[in-house]
Write a protein that holds these residues in place. Structure first.
Motif, PDB file in Angstrom:
ATOM      1  N   UNK A   1       0.844  -1.209   0.000  1.00 32.10           N
ATOM      2  CA  UNK A   1       0.000   0.000   0.000  1.00 32.10           C
ATOM      3  C   UNK A   1       0.874   1.253   0.000  1.00 32.10           C
ATOM      4  N   UNK A   2       0.606   2.173  -0.929  1.00 30.85           N
ATOM      5  CA  UNK A   2       1.343   3.432  -0.986  1.00 30.85           C
ATOM      6  C   UNK A   2       0.433   4.581  -0.559  1.00 30.85           C
ATOM      7  N   UNK A   3       1.062   5.616  -0.059  1.00 29.10           N
ATOM      8  CA  UNK A   3       0.295   6.749   0.476  1.00 29.10           C
ATOM      9  C   UNK A   3       0.776   8.047  -0.159  1.00 29.10           C
ATOM     10  N   UNK A   4      -0.192   8.909  -0.480  1.00 27.65           N
ATOM     11  CA  UNK A   4       0.163  10.171  -1.144  1.00 27.65           C
ATOM     12  C   UNK A   4      -0.592  11.342  -0.530  1.00 27.65           C
ATOM     13  N   UNK A   5       0.056  12.495  -0.535  1.00 27.11           N
ATOM     14  CA  UNK A   5      -0.611  13.743  -0.164  1.00 27.11           C
ATOM     15  C   UNK A   5      -0.687  14.595  -1.429  1.00 27.11           C
ATOM     16  N   UNK A   6      -1.871  15.103  -1.701  1.00 28.70           N
ATOM     17  CA  UNK A   6      -2.063  15.940  -2.892  1.00 28.70           C
ATOM     18  C   UNK A   6      -2.463  17.338  -2.426  1.00 28.70           C
ATOM     19  N   UNK A   7      -1.594  18.284  -2.693  1.00 28.34           N
ATOM     20  CA  UNK A   7      -1.849  19.667  -2.301  1.00 28.34           C
ATOM     21  C   UNK A   7      -2.634  20.331  -3.432  1.00 28.34           C
ATOM     22  N   UNK A   8      -3.884  20.697  -3.141  1.00 24.78           N
ATOM     23  CA  UNK A   8      -4.727  21.264  -4.194  1.00 24.78           C
ATOM     24  C   UNK A   8      -5.338  20.175  -5.039  1.00 24.78           C
ATOM     25  N   UNK A   9      -6.156  19.317  -4.386  1.00 28.51           N
ATOM     26  CA  UNK A   9      -6.691  18.160  -5.116  1.00 28.51           C
ATOM     27  C   UNK A   9      -8.201  18.086  -5.138  1.00 28.51           C
ATOM     28  N   UNK A  10      -8.872  19.210  -4.908  1.00 30.68           N
ATOM     29  CA  UNK A  10     -10.335  19.145  -4.792  1.00 30.68           C
ATOM     30  C   UNK A  10     -11.047  19.182  -6.133  1.00 30.68           C
ATOM     31  N   UNK A  11     -10.358  19.614  -7.166  1.00 29.00           N
ATOM     32  CA  UNK A  11     -10.992  19.656  -8.496  1.00 29.00           C
ATOM     33  C   UNK A  11      -9.879  19.664  -9.555  1.00 29.00           C
ATOM     34  N   UNK A  12     -10.328  19.638 -10.819  1.00 27.54           N
ATOM     35  CA  UNK A  12      -9.388  19.796 -11.931  1.00 27.54           C
ATOM     36  C   UNK A  12      -8.303  18.722 -11.973  1.00 27.54           C
ATOM     37  N   UNK A  13      -7.095  19.165 -12.276  1.00 31.51           N
ATOM     38  CA  UNK A  13      -5.969  18.239 -12.462  1.00 31.51           C
ATOM     39  C   UNK A  13      -5.684  17.469 -11.167  1.00 31.51           C
ATOM     40  N   UNK A  14      -5.676  18.158 -10.037  1.00 28.44           N
ATOM     41  CA  UNK A  14      -5.376  17.510  -8.752  1.00 28.44           C
ATOM     42  C   UNK A  14      -6.400  16.456  -8.387  1.00 28.44           C
ATOM     43  N   UNK A  15      -7.670  16.735  -8.724  1.00 26.21           N
ATOM     44  CA  UNK A  15      -8.733  15.765  -8.415  1.00 26.21           C
ATOM     45  C   UNK A  15      -8.535  14.485  -9.229  1.00 26.21           C
ATOM     46  N   UNK A  16      -8.153  14.647 -10.499  1.00 26.68           N
ATOM     47  CA  UNK A  16      -7.959  13.465 -11.357  1.00 26.68           C
ATOM     48  C   UNK A  16      -6.700  12.699 -10.940  1.00 26.68           C
ATOM     49  N   UNK A  17      -5.663  13.413 -10.511  1.00 26.86           N
ATOM     50  CA  UNK A  17      -4.467  12.730  -9.990  1.00 26.86           C
ATOM     51  C   UNK A  17      -4.882  11.878  -8.791  1.00 26.86           C
ATOM     52  N   UNK A  18      -5.690  12.450  -7.905  1.00 29.62           N
ATOM     53  CA  UNK A  18      -6.147  11.732  -6.707  1.00 29.62           C
ATOM     54  C   UNK A  18      -6.969  10.499  -7.098  1.00 29.62           C
TER      55      UNK A  18
END
Ligand code: NAP
Length: 237
Positions: A1-18
């Motif tokens: 299991x890997x863990x990530x923090x996404x800064x600015x992930x509520x919509x757009x590019x960050x949301x799709x990365x998440x």
């Protein structure tokens, strides 16, 4: 299991990365300044969402504490928060310049500073900064935005050298034009112009960005650090 923090992930590019990371089995903690439209779904299955202005060191410290309570470690840090402003330099208010600096560059510094010590202790990790093709080639009427996105590239290259010996890789994603909330006001004519100028004949999508970030975070990119990955359909060569 890997863990990530996404800064600015509520919509757009960050949301799709998440979304893509989760689909590949990653656990994620996402932050944004405002509650996400789907923040409940971002909190499912051991994942988290935290309201945080990444340009504020106290709030970034709170985000770090929240993350420690959710994720056992942070294997990938995706620094995607940003904002744009278009206009002639002589029309740009100083406060807007400061706000762009805070959201695009200072936020990157604060988040890296907060989350990197744990990665250094664990001697592994991948950091991906989301810059822009304008940070590489410059954009008319986006001088400040381009400057801060270029700053991200210098910051990331330096960190790659500083942190390589600690087993941490640092890379930069430079997307081309993507239809998101950030670019909505520019309208179809700008999108059409971008298509005309792009050798591959289309604009960039959030999926193109997410695929590139997933690659950079994966073992397949284990010998890649300090690199700028242009996902611009050939607009930047
Ligand atoms: P977007 O739809 O406006 O999303 C930006 C995300 O960042 C949102 O979740 C936003 O949530 C968050 N955010 C902004 N400032 C923040 C802060 N200070 N602290 C925490 N979260 C913050 O933009 P996007 O188009 O997906 O862009 C994402 C990144 O890609 C940006 O860095 C942008 O510069 C870059 N980029 C975009 C394009 C494009 O054409 N769209 C092209 C190249 C590069 P809140 O507003 O709630 O904080």
């Amino acid at each position: 299991m890997h863990n990530a923090v996404i800064i600015g992930g509520s919509r757009g590019i960050g949301r799709e990365i998440t979304r893509s990371l989760q689909e590949e089995g990653w656990r994620t903690v996402v932050c944004a300044r405002h509650e996400a439209a789907d923040s409940e779904s971002l909190k499912k299955d051991g994942c988290g969402f935290f309201r945080c202005d990444a340009g504020d060191s106290n709030q970034v410290r709170e985000l770090y504490r929240y993350t420690k309570g959710i994720l056992p470690s942070v294997d990938a840090l995706i620094i995607n928060a940003g904002m744009a402003w278009e206009g002639l330099i002589q029309d740009m208010p100083e406060e807007v310049f400061d706000e762009l600096y805070r959201n695009n560059l200072k936020s990157a510094f604060l988040c890296a500073k907060q989350f990197l010590p744990d990665m250094i202790s664990q001697k592994s990790g991948s950091v991906v900064f989301v810059s822009s093709m304008w940070g590489v080639i410059g954009a008319s009427c986006e001088a400040a935005y381009s400057a801060f996105k270029a700053g991200i590239i210098g910051f990331a290259k330096s960190l790659a050298k500083e942190l390589g010996p600690s087993g941490i890789r640092v890379n930069v994603l430079c997307p081309g034009f993507v239809k998101t909330e950030m670019t909505r006001h520019l309208g179809e004519s700008v999108a059409e112009q971008m298509i005309d100028e792009t050798p591959l004949g289309r604009i960039c999508t959030v999926h193109d960005c997410a695929d590139a970030v997933l690659f950079l975070c994966s073992q397949r990119a284990s010998f890649i650090t300090g690199q700028v990955l242009n996902v611009s359909g050939g607009m930047v060569i």
